[in-house]
Every structure is written in structure tokens, then in C-alpha cells.
Design an enzyme around this catalytic site. Sequence first.
Site, PDB file in Angstrom:
ATOM      1  N   CYS A   1     -10.643 -47.945  -7.046  1.00 44.76           N
ATOM      2  CA  CYS A   1     -12.069 -47.632  -7.170  1.00 44.76           C
ATOM      3  C   CYS A   1     -12.432 -47.361  -8.633  1.00 44.76           C
ATOM      4  CB  CYS A   1     -12.378 -46.456  -6.242  1.00 44.76           C
ATOM      5  SG  CYS A   1     -14.103 -46.119  -5.971  1.00 44.76           S
ATOM      6  N   ILE A   2     -12.911 -46.178  -8.976  1.00 49.46           N
ATOM      7  CA  ILE A   2     -13.302 -45.848 -10.347  1.00 49.46           C
ATOM      8  C   ILE A   2     -12.103 -45.362 -11.187  1.00 49.46           C
ATOM      9  CG2 ILE A   2     -13.982 -43.466  -9.752  1.00 49.46           C
ATOM     10  CD1 ILE A   2     -15.839 -45.670 -12.308  1.00 49.46           C
TER      11      ILE A   2
END
Length: 224
Positions: free
Chosen positions: A136-137
Site C-alpha cells: 500500500c503506502i
Amino acid sequence: MSKKVAVILSGCGVYDGSEIHESSATYVHLSRAGAVTQFFAPDIDQMHVVDHVKGQPTEEKRNVLTESARIARGNIKDLKDLNVSDYDALIIPGGFGVAKNLSSWAVKGKDCSVEKAVEVAFKGFHAAKKPIGLCCISPVLAAKLLPGCEVTVGCDTECEKWPYAGTAGAIKDLGCKHINKEVHEVHVDKKNKLVTTSAFMCNSPIHEIYDGIGVFVTDVMKLI
Ligand SMILES: *[C@@H]1O[C@H](CO)[C@@H](O)[C@H](O)[C@H]1NC(C)=O
Ligand SMILES: CC(=O)N[C@H]1CO[C@H](CO)[C@@H](O)[C@@H]1O
């Protein structure tokens, strides 16, 4: 001997902490792979607490370690006590907590700072040539700490499916290589033993996120 994997959490809830489903999927897939998971989190206040009904910050104060302990079912330690030699790999699930508590990416983007204990753990695993998985991030942490590395956060062109595609541009600005990948794919930076996947950076059904994290965990385990 079972492989031991350290997982760093950043709170409990997508908007102010770790993404719960990504963390849970990681835990399930590690268990299926026969690995022993030990959760860690820094003992610091969250940047803020978000009411997940309203999507707005509240006046509350919450602690990252205490909140992360909910996901970990209490199986958690203070990140400052993580000893790299006790583990075979490191995984950091996503969620805004990565950009708000493990780093200041949410506020400062590529000029962010990274929480000291996170930097020490990341650099420790990298120096020991042990695999690091980021989804994800979380790959922004690698982009910040390891200039020149290769990661994916999904796609670099914004559309309904990829609402956070601007992140890929910031990663390139940091001198890293961004590789476009679908949600069920990962990118492996072999030189740095870095495995990344987009997870909820992609606007896709939750079972596809879950399966993508399955591939991600399998690839981290292969590098051990
Ligand atoms: C980390 O673990 C290794 C091996 O178990 C041990 O030799 C070392 O002293 C530990 N380091 C710290 C700082 O506790
Ligand atoms: C690296 C970073 O910005 N961490 C922050 C997480 O949130 C707490 C509380 O606001 C800050 O003290 C940390 O600096």
C-alpha cells in the site's frame, strides 16, 4: 525451525493507523506459510485520531502501540526492542498511520521524516540482507530511506481504479524506480530484497487485495 517475521503496525484503522484488513491478511498468509509473526509498534502518540464514521479528526489522543495491540491480539512489543537478529524478515502493512505516525509523508510528502525506530529497524533488516515487505503506502518508507530502490504502489496514472497514483510520481522524485503493477502482482527489488505491492492503493474488491497480499507474503518468504 519456523521462520520468524516482524510486522510493524502504525495504529488501528485505515485513516489514522494501520489498514486493518491488510494487517489481518498479512497475519493470515504468514500463518499459512508456517511463519511465526511478532508484531511491533512505536510507543508514541498518533498524529491524530479520526472518527471513521465521519472521516473527521476528533479531539481524542491515542497511542500507536496501544491501538496496534488490538490488531495484534496483544501479541505486540515496543518497536525500540526489536532485535533484527531474532527475525528472518520484516513486513510493514499500509494505512494512513504509515504516513502520519511512522513518517510525516501525509503532511510533507517527499520531504517527510521517518520515525527513528522505524528507520533503525528498516536499515537493520536491509544491512542484514533480510527481506523487507511493504504494501500500500508503506513503499514510501523505502523510497525515503533507500534512494535508488525499486518499488510499486500500483499505477502511476490517476484514474478511478488508482486514486492515489500521485504517490508514484513522488517516489520517482526521490530518485527511485516505480514499476506499474496490478493489485494481484508484486515487484521484487532483488538487489535490496524488497517486495512491494499496491493493496488498497488500488480501488478494487477486498478479496483481490487479500489475494494480492497472499502473493506478497509468499514472495517475502521465498527471499528468506
Ligand atoms: C540481539 O540478539 C543477538 C542474538 O540473540 C544478541 O547476541 C544481541 O546481544 C542482541 N542485541 C541486543 C541489543 O539485545
Ligand atoms: C515521523 C512522524 O512524523 N511521527 C509523528 C507521528 O505522530 C506523532 C504525534 O503527532 C508525532 O510526535 C510524530 O513525530
